[in-house]
Scaffold this active site. Structure first.
Site: not given
Ligand code: PEP
Ligand code: MG
Length: 755
Positions: A367, A474, A510, A609, A632-633, A643, A680
């Protein structure tokens, strides 16, 4: 054998008199060695001080050749004195010359002596020098003589720490205490900070070492230990531990130590030998620390941390000091150094004076890291022993990009970092100038740049960085920094504050993406083999609809009379979105029925994702108001590369041809269906990658606030049409050269795109 010691208390009393005399440091040290020699009835007493170059220099002696003072020296590990320094433990030998480590220093004239007792001069577990007594006779020194010598060594340690001995150093090398230290850890929040150390839990400096009244000190100890035990019991009972960065296990360990008879007996013994209660705790802790630092077992080292914390708590209890530094006492360029810290504690310091943060613990998802990043504080975690190595006020450099820390840096290091900081500041100033400029490419294509956020502290960046809105909020971060589950009212308050702060700019919330590795301390978590692919995000929300409905209700009421944009994470099938949308509809009906004002517009979207959605894009577009690519996911599942696993996270190129085709498929499907699409993930924030996205057809990107400037600088120098013309044919099957990254770099170079 009878002890030669005329009582350690008497020795300490005499030492106090010597310490109070208005004389120079060398004269004081000379008197101290005479005093010890006569007290222990030793023919020799010598003090060696550890220099920054790892050499132990003879600083004072009674009995050896005085000419050798500041001349005789040994390296750490060399001879008996060097061995004591290396191992940080006493050596008690009736026949020193028989010891294999014995090294004879001819300039000292020590050949006549046989028995030898040496103890390390320790402070907070660090060895600052060695104190030695020697006798001609073959004798083994008694336990209380060892004690007396260790206690005296504490007094000398304070002289070293106070800088008194620096003045009489013969060489410019300086003492070990001021040695520059370079440590490597893990970069957790980017940026470079130069400043001065502020210990989050300041080491209380025990200056009053020698007791006036032993019985009074014993009673003080008893009272303080009782209070300490009660405070630990209170903490355990209250269950409110998250804010203190403590876990139940740690507190259980504290409780165990606080009741440990052996520990308390050692402290009592030190008091009986003439120390004040706080000095006694420090002495015992310093001995334990020096012993345990040699441990390599991570479990035992962890327990040492617990014991350290407990000892500091007890010392603070005894000295009536309970709090860390007040914000008003902070220097203008504070670098906080701590074993660990709660997110709330970091927020308490305020942002203005903090240049950096260094932690012995801390991980990428802890955190304090999340908050540190949100505040833009350079942060390095997992830096071993930094708390005991650093002293308040030491110069320090935190390099969050490289994960490096330089404590008491040499001038050349400091200069090169200062240059780096100036360079970054110049670039930031350039980016600030771009803030009010249109976000349009050279050939007139408008690109919407939004920012990602997760805490209220992020919101001021909206205006500062000139973002068009919040493309990803988030919501789980509020849950992660809280010590218990945020209630509906608290959630609603947060969301309306976010909307207020956005001041009419769009915010895409989200729904909770918890579960998997995003654990909430107060939510029972289930051990999963593959948490990223486990029971997380919308999966958890649909199975526990109470949780999701509460959040939806909080969002609907917070956005009353305004627009609500909400998207759902980790959707793998269109049906999941439809179920989530039904929950929104039900909540909406409920609110209307009870006469609540509801949002003026509601737009519901999906994060793309999970790769399975790539094959349901047409159906998806029929149901959603917008989509946002979570690259990212999407990339981790697309390439089957975790990741958060550093061994594989960077193994495959995000600009690889396969992934770019996937991203193109999404943007094409959305455009064909006239569904707004954003991206994003972190990809959007890297200029070269953002350039590729524009080339693919993306016109809306959301990124961390710090990336907005560099991406805007890039796109304003980009001809999007020419880029697409160069890039898109290369994504068609059959082209022999599939290295798109090089193609893009070459294009940028040729066209003078500001990367
Ligand atoms: C992603 O997965 O690209 C995303 C923006 O969400 P997070 O990084 O919070 O999983
Ligand atoms: Mg994600």
């Amino acid at each position: 054998m009878r002890s030669n010691l005329a009582g350690p208390r008497l020795l300490l009393r005499r030492l106090r008199e010597v310490m109070a005399e208005p004389i120079k440091a060398q004269a004081r040290l000379d008197k101290i060695v005479v005093l010890i020699a006569s007290n222990v009835v030793a023919e020799v007493c010598s003090v060696y001080v550890l220099r920054a170059d790892g050499v132990l220099e003879l600083y004072a002696t009674e009995g050896l050749n005085r000419e050798a003072v500041h001349r005789a020296s040994l390296r750490v590990g060399q001879g008996l004195v060097g061995l004591i320094a290396a191992e940080a433990r006493p050596l008690n030998l009736p026949n020193a010359r028989a010891h294999p480590g014995f090294t004879y220093l001819p300039e000292t004239g020590e050949e006549a002596y046989n028995s030898f007792l040496g103890v390390p001069i320790l402070r907070a577990g660090r060895t600052l020098g060695v104190l030695v007594v020697q006798n001609k006779s073959h004798r083994t020194y008694l336990e209380d003589e060892v004690e007396a010598l260790q206690t005296t060594a504490m007094v000398i340690a304070e002289m070293v720490a106070a800088g008194d001995l620096e003045a009489i150093a013969q060489k410019a090398t300086g003492l070990d205490l001021s040695r520059p230290i370079h440590s490597s850890g893990t970069g957790l929040a980017e940026g470079v900070g130069l400043g001065h150390v502020v210990l989050h839990e300041p080491r209380v400096v025990v200056t009053n070492l020698i007791a006036e009244d032993v019985d009074a000190e014993s009673s003080r100890l008893e009272v303080a230990i009782n209070r300490l035990r009660l405070s630990i019991d209170d903490l355990l009972a209250s269950g409110d531990m998250a804010g203190m960065g403590e876990h139940r296990e740690v507190l259980e360990a504290y409780r165990m130590f606080a009741h440990d008879r052996g520990w308390i007996r050692k402290i009592e013994e030190a008091i009986r030998n003439g120390l004040t209660a706080e000095a006694a705790v420090e002495k015992v802790q310093s001995d334990t620390r020096a012993r345990m630092l040699r441990q390599t077992d991570p479990y035992l080292r962890e327990r040492l941390h617990d014991l350290d914390d407990l000892a500091y708590r007890l010392i603070r209890e005894l000295m009536g000091r309970k709090h860390g530094p007040l914000s008003s006492e902070l220097p203008q360029d504070a670098v906080l150094v701590a074993r660990n810290m709660g997110a709330a504690e970091l927020l308490d310091y305020g942002r203005d004076r903090i240049r950096g943060l260094v932690l012995e613990e801390g991980g990428p998802t802890s955190h304090v890291t999340i908050v540190g990043r949100a505040l833009g504080i350079p942060l390095v975690g997992q830096v071993d022993d930094i708390v005991s190595l650093a002293d308040a006020g030491d110069a320090i450099i935190v390099d969050g990009d490289a994960g490096e820390v330089h404590l008491r840096p040499a001038a050349d290091i400091e200069n090169s970092y200062a240059e780096k900081v100036r360079f970054r500041a110049r670039r930031q100033a350039q980016y600030r100038r771009l803030r009010s400029k249109p976000s349009v490419t050279k050939d007139g294509v408008e690109i919407t740049l939004q920012m990602n956020a997760g805490l209220l502290v992020d919101l001021p960046h909206l205006a500062e960085a000139g973002a068009a809105g919040v493309g990803l909020f988030r919501t789980e971060l509020q849950f992660m920094v809280a010590s218990s589950f945020p209630r509906m009212r608290e959630q609603k308050a947060q969301y309306s504050q976010v909307l207020d702060a956005a001041n009419g700019k769009p915010v895409t919330f989200r729904s909770l993406d918890i579960g998997g590795d995003k654990v909430l301390p107060y939510l029972r978590s289930i051990q999963e083999e593959n948490p990223a692919m486990g029971w997380r995000a919308l999966r958890l929300g649909l199975d526990r609809p109470g949780l999701l409905r509460t959040q939806i209700r909080a969002l609907l009421t917070a956005a009353a009379g305004r627009e609500l944009k909400l998207m759902f994470p980790m959707v793998a099938e269109v049906a999941e979105f439809i179920r989530a949308r039904d929950l929104v509809d039900r909540e909406l009906k409920h609110l209307r029925r009870h006469g609540h004002t509801v949002p003026e517009h509601i737009r519901l979207g999906v994060m793309v994702e999970v790769p399975s959605l790539l094959f349901q894009l047409d159906e998806l577009m029929m149901h959603v108001d917008f989509v946002s690519v979570g690259s990212n996911d999407l990339f981790q599942f697309f390439s089957a590369a975790d990741r958060s696993n550093t061994r594989v996270a960077d193994r495959f190129d995000t600009l690889g041809i396969g992934f770019l085709r996937a991203l193109k498929t999404i943007v094409d499907a959305a455009q064909e269906a006239h569904v707004p699409v954003t991206l994003c993930g972190e990809l959007a924030g890297r200029p070269l990658e953002a350039m590729a996205l524009i080339g693919l057809g993306y016109r809306d990107l959301s990124m961390s606030p710090a990336s907005l400037g560099p991406v805007k600088a890039m796109l304003r120098t980009l001809d999007a049409g020419r880029l697409s013309a160069r890039l898109l044919p290369r994504l068609e099957p059959g082209h022999p050269d599939t290295d798109i990254r090089t193609l893009l770099k070459r294009f940028a170079n040729e066209m003078d795109v500001a990367l």
